[in-house]
Design a protein around this motif. Structure first.
Motif, PDB file in Angstrom:
ATOM      1  N   ALA A  26     -10.414   9.211  -9.832  1.00  0.00           N
ATOM      2  CA  ALA A  26     -10.923  10.580  -9.858  1.00  0.00           C
ATOM      3  C   ALA A  26      -9.862  11.534 -10.411  1.00  0.00           C
ATOM      4  CB  ALA A  26     -11.347  11.001  -8.456  1.00  0.00           C
ATOM      5  N   GLU A  30     -10.256  13.942 -13.457  1.00  0.00           N
ATOM      6  CA  GLU A  30      -9.993  15.385 -13.372  1.00  0.00           C
ATOM      7  C   GLU A  30      -9.191  15.845 -14.589  1.00  0.00           C
ATOM      8  OE1 GLU A  30      -8.022  16.512  -9.783  1.00  0.00           O
ATOM      9  OE2 GLU A  30      -8.199  18.661 -10.208  1.00  0.00           O
ATOM     10  N   TYR A  33     -11.419  15.852 -17.554  1.00  0.00           N
ATOM     11  CA  TYR A  33     -12.340  16.978 -17.408  1.00  0.00           C
ATOM     12  C   TYR A  33     -11.685  18.260 -17.915  1.00  0.00           C
ATOM     13  CZ  TYR A  33     -15.471  20.440 -15.492  1.00  0.00           C
ATOM     14  OH  TYR A  33     -16.336  21.498 -15.380  1.00  0.00           O
ATOM     15  N   ASP A  95     -14.237   7.380 -15.474  1.00  0.00           N
ATOM     16  CA  ASP A  95     -13.317   8.217 -14.702  1.00  0.00           C
ATOM     17  C   ASP A  95     -13.924   9.602 -14.452  1.00  0.00           C
ATOM     18  OD1 ASP A  95     -11.643   6.029 -14.952  1.00  0.00           O
ATOM     19  OD2 ASP A  95     -10.261   6.987 -16.356  1.00  0.00           O
ATOM     20  N   TYR A  99     -14.852  11.440 -10.957  1.00  0.00           N
ATOM     21  CA  TYR A  99     -14.428  12.804 -10.602  1.00  0.00           C
ATOM     22  C   TYR A  99     -15.623  13.643 -10.143  1.00  0.00           C
ATOM     23  CZ  TYR A  99     -12.682  17.580 -11.182  1.00  0.00           C
ATOM     24  OH  TYR A  99     -12.362  18.902 -10.992  1.00  0.00           O
ATOM     25  N   GLN A 102     -16.456  12.701  -6.669  1.00  0.00           N
ATOM     26  CA  GLN A 102     -15.496  13.288  -5.726  1.00  0.00           C
ATOM     27  C   GLN A 102     -15.795  14.772  -5.520  1.00  0.00           C
ATOM     28  OE1 GLN A 102     -11.373  14.220  -6.934  1.00  0.00           O
ATOM     29  NE2 GLN A 102     -10.768  12.827  -5.303  1.00  0.00           N
TER      30      GLN A 102
END
Ligand code: HEC
Length: 129
Positions: A26, A30, A33, A95, A99, A102
């Motif tokens: 995560a 992130e 992201y 991934d 995220y 999460q």
């Protein structure tokens, strides 16, 4: 026999509440992201200008509840980022989805979210416990 099959099915099917990604994964998500998604969906995932929807919260979750992690993975991979669909490696999409799980309050576990579709299709997105 039937009970055995039923039992195996239950084991094979995991859900977003059964720890289907890791914290490390995560964290990688992130980072991607921030690089590839935040400019539209907002640093806090609450959505942004130009119609980019929030990627956390009731509305987002209710849209995906009952679907599979594979649906979310493929939907995201095939369309995002809108200006470069499927432009990232599969691992990075896995991934990113980790995220998103999460950020939506699902628990981490000790196995990474897979990046292959058959495995992702085995994971059902359900309401938070
Ligand atoms: C240039 C702006 C832009 C970027 C960059 C972008 N998105 Fe999007 N995203 C959108 C828009 C607009 C929509 C809604 C329309 C659509 O689904 O095509 C959307 C929809 C979504 C959805 C579906 C939301 C729902 O409620 O079902 C997901 C998931 C998503 N984006 C994830 C991502 C991820 C992950 C990234 C980074 C790899 C990303 N987006 C990058 C603009 C963007």
């Amino acid at each position: 026999m039937r009970a055995l099959i039923l039992c195996l099915t239950v084991i094979a099917e995991s859900t977003t509440n059964s720890g289907i990604y890791t914290k490390e994964q995560a964290l990688r998500g992130e980072r991607s992201y921030g690089e590839s998604c935040a400019r539209c969906h907002g640093a806090n995932l609450m959505g942004g200008e130009g119609g980019s929807p929030a990627l956390t919260g009731e509305e987002f979750l209710s849209r995906w509840t009952g679907k599979s992690a594979g649906d979310l993975f493929e939907g995201t991979r095939k369309t995002m980022p809108t200006d470069d669909p499927a432009g990232l490696p599969r691992q990075q999409y896995a991934d990113l989805v980790a995220y998103l799980f999460q950020a939506n309050g699902f628990p981490a576990g000790d196995r990474e979210l897979p990046r292959d579709l058959p495995a992702l299709n085995q994971i059902r997105i359900e309401k938070k416990k």
